[in-house]
Enzyme design. Sequence first.
Site, mmCIF file in Angstrom:
data_model
loop_
_atom_site.group_PDB
_atom_site.id
_atom_site.type_symbol
_atom_site.label_atom_id
_atom_site.label_comp_id
_atom_site.label_asym_id
_atom_site.label_seq_id
_atom_site.Cartn_x
_atom_site.Cartn_y
_atom_site.Cartn_z
ATOM 1 N N VAL A 56 -17.567 -51.547 15.608
ATOM 2 C CA VAL A 56 -18.818 -50.852 15.918
ATOM 3 C C VAL A 56 -18.905 -49.445 15.302
ATOM 4 O O VAL A 56 -19.926 -49.089 14.685
ATOM 5 C CB VAL A 56 -19.068 -50.861 17.447
ATOM 6 C CG1 VAL A 56 -17.913 -50.258 18.196
ATOM 7 C CG2 VAL A 56 -20.326 -50.143 17.820
ATOM 8 N N SER A 79 -17.423 -37.472 17.291
ATOM 9 C CA SER A 79 -17.941 -37.633 18.650
ATOM 10 C C SER A 79 -19.312 -38.282 18.645
ATOM 11 O O SER A 79 -19.983 -38.335 17.627
ATOM 12 C CB SER A 79 -18.024 -36.267 19.326
ATOM 13 O OG SER A 79 -18.586 -36.422 20.599
ATOM 14 N N LYS A 103 -11.190 -32.334 19.266
ATOM 15 C CA LYS A 103 -11.906 -33.536 19.745
ATOM 16 C C LYS A 103 -11.307 -33.988 21.075
ATOM 17 O O LYS A 103 -12.029 -34.399 21.995
ATOM 18 C CB LYS A 103 -11.825 -34.649 18.693
ATOM 19 C CG LYS A 103 -12.335 -36.021 19.157
ATOM 20 C CD LYS A 103 -13.802 -35.977 19.558
ATOM 21 C CE LYS A 103 -14.494 -37.306 19.706
ATOM 22 N NZ LYS A 103 -13.884 -38.358 20.467
ATOM 23 N N HIS A 127 -12.555 -31.649 23.666
ATOM 24 C CA HIS A 127 -13.965 -32.011 23.869
ATOM 25 C C HIS A 127 -14.051 -33.166 24.866
ATOM 26 O O HIS A 127 -14.834 -33.144 25.815
ATOM 27 C CB HIS A 127 -14.590 -32.397 22.523
ATOM 28 C CG HIS A 127 -15.859 -33.177 22.631
ATOM 29 N ND1 HIS A 127 -15.885 -34.510 22.989
ATOM 30 C CD2 HIS A 127 -17.149 -32.830 22.444
ATOM 31 C CE1 HIS A 127 -17.132 -34.932 23.024
ATOM 32 N NE2 HIS A 127 -17.916 -33.932 22.694
ATOM 33 N N ASN A 128 -13.239 -34.190 24.660
ATOM 34 C CA ASN A 128 -13.279 -35.350 25.557
ATOM 35 C C ASN A 128 -12.809 -34.975 26.961
ATOM 36 O O ASN A 128 -13.346 -35.481 27.950
ATOM 37 C CB ASN A 128 -12.405 -36.480 25.013
ATOM 38 C CG ASN A 128 -13.070 -37.205 23.849
ATOM 39 O OD1 ASN A 128 -13.911 -36.630 23.165
ATOM 40 N ND2 ASN A 128 -12.684 -38.438 23.618
ATOM 41 N N GLU A 150 -15.579 -33.382 28.598
ATOM 42 C CA GLU A 150 -16.530 -34.460 28.928
ATOM 43 C C GLU A 150 -16.142 -35.134 30.255
ATOM 44 O O GLU A 150 -17.002 -35.395 31.103
ATOM 45 C CB GLU A 150 -16.506 -35.458 27.769
ATOM 46 C CG GLU A 150 -17.348 -36.689 27.920
ATOM 47 C CD GLU A 150 -17.097 -37.648 26.745
ATOM 48 O OE1 GLU A 150 -17.121 -37.195 25.580
ATOM 49 O OE2 GLU A 150 -16.871 -38.841 26.987
#
Length: 483
Positions: A17, A133, A187, A190-191, A194
């Site tokens: 994907v 992201s 990253k 960042h997660n 999140e």
Amino acid sequence: MTDKNELAQIGVVGLAVMGSNLARNFARNGNTVAVYNRSPEKTHALIEAHGEEGNFVPSETIEDFVASLERPRKAIIMVKAGKATDAVIDQLAEAMDDGDIIIDGGNALFTDTIRREKDVAARGKHFVGAGISGGEEGALNGPAIMPGGPKESWETLGPILESIAANVDGTPCVTHIGADGAGHFVKMVHNGIEYADMQVIGEAYQLLRYGAGMEPAEIAEVFREWNSGDLDSYLIEITAEVLAQKDPETGAPLVDIIVDAAGQKGTGRWTAINGLELGVPITGIAESVFARALSSSTAQRSAAQEGQLPAGAIKALDVDKAEFIEDVRRALYAAKLIAYSQGFDEIKAGSEEFGWDVDPRDLATIWRGGCIIRAKFLDRIRAAYDNNADLPALILDPYFKGELEDLIDPWRRVVVAATQLGLPAPVFASSLSYYDSLRAERLPAALIQGQRDFFGAHTFKRTDKPGTFHIEWSGDRSLTQTD
Ligand code: NBP
């Protein structure tokens, strides 16, 4: 359109994907893109379904794929992070020439990226670990991209990555983050942020639902309204959508039908582990990871639910509903602010530890679009670091300090209410403790140092003079100076 004779500006390996969407994004933005997947069916499926969206050059072997790229060759790997990444790097490094660039766009652990960069550099090629992201939708329509690796690779890659990145106010959401693992490191954080952002939204929902007794559709309206203020963000927006959704089969609120056990793929856990290793108190992120783990501890939870554990004196909510909703909004804002402040602390500590020189302003800029934590609030974070690049903590910025003036009392009230209602609010509560710890003039750490000296002669410092001291606990309790 496919043309075997045309050289591609960029290639994508791994067409599940994420990889197919990224390849389509490159093609739609005028780049000729070479595509390859280990099993050719995915390559055929991509060309069949989307070949008309731009120029694709499909290959069935890695050698043909490499041959279809213009020099210096640039290939992005989008395969399952881990062993598959190492296998593909090895194949590419074998087939490529010196100076070519291998980019890993998967969610790699930054220490793996540091190792891979060294290995690939030793083979004469460049390696760029790039955090990407925004999930599937971001990959297709514009992700936030966080590339690490050598600065000279960024000079070659910059324009092509800018062509597919999200764009906010004319600024592409991509920039060079720093050497080797810097991109994957930010990253990862960042997660982690999140995770915390999602958890505080979840806690706000829980309080409104089971504290104020509101229905999901009504709470969806509250979140819609919140999305037009300080909390304006992608996560608040989709929360309203999820809460308003009815189950197509039963007509019940979908949120009531979904099993309340949150999954995780590991980046939040990595962020928490790294925070522990660096000694940075990223309590909001760590609590969020634990909250997901607890939600999935189904056997323990069902044993505890069967009336096994005393609840104590639970009090019903005794404040006006509208006031409570506004208090919860402010508590959510405060806890979110702490999570971001801690996340930026971790980035600063990682940057110092690994010598990356990460600029926090870059992150506040590129995270405004194409990623899950995109929010209006990031403009404020950017402004805070513009005012003072060496802010000791984000919450010490004058604007955020001003906000906290308005948030602190509601935040305290909400933590008290959650406790009295018997409702869990781990990030609201632990963030408040973190905040009060930072503010405290004296911490019980003095007592801990005394205990450590008592049982292990670990020594302590004094408040009134320099030096290191020890008490003869098992003797005459005299004070000795050890250096
Ligand atoms: P997956 O993580 O599900 O990986 C599937 C792909 O890996 C397929 O193309 C598969 O090829 C390939 N692959 C495997 Br598995 N082992 C391989 C090997 N030994 N050699 C070559 N190829 C191999 O795909 P995804 O969900 O598209 O994610 C791709 C990357 O992007 C991951 O690192 C993921 O962490 C990251 N990411 C995902 C998201 C998201 O929202 N899904 C968001 C951000 C980042 P095959 O078809 O031949 O089996």
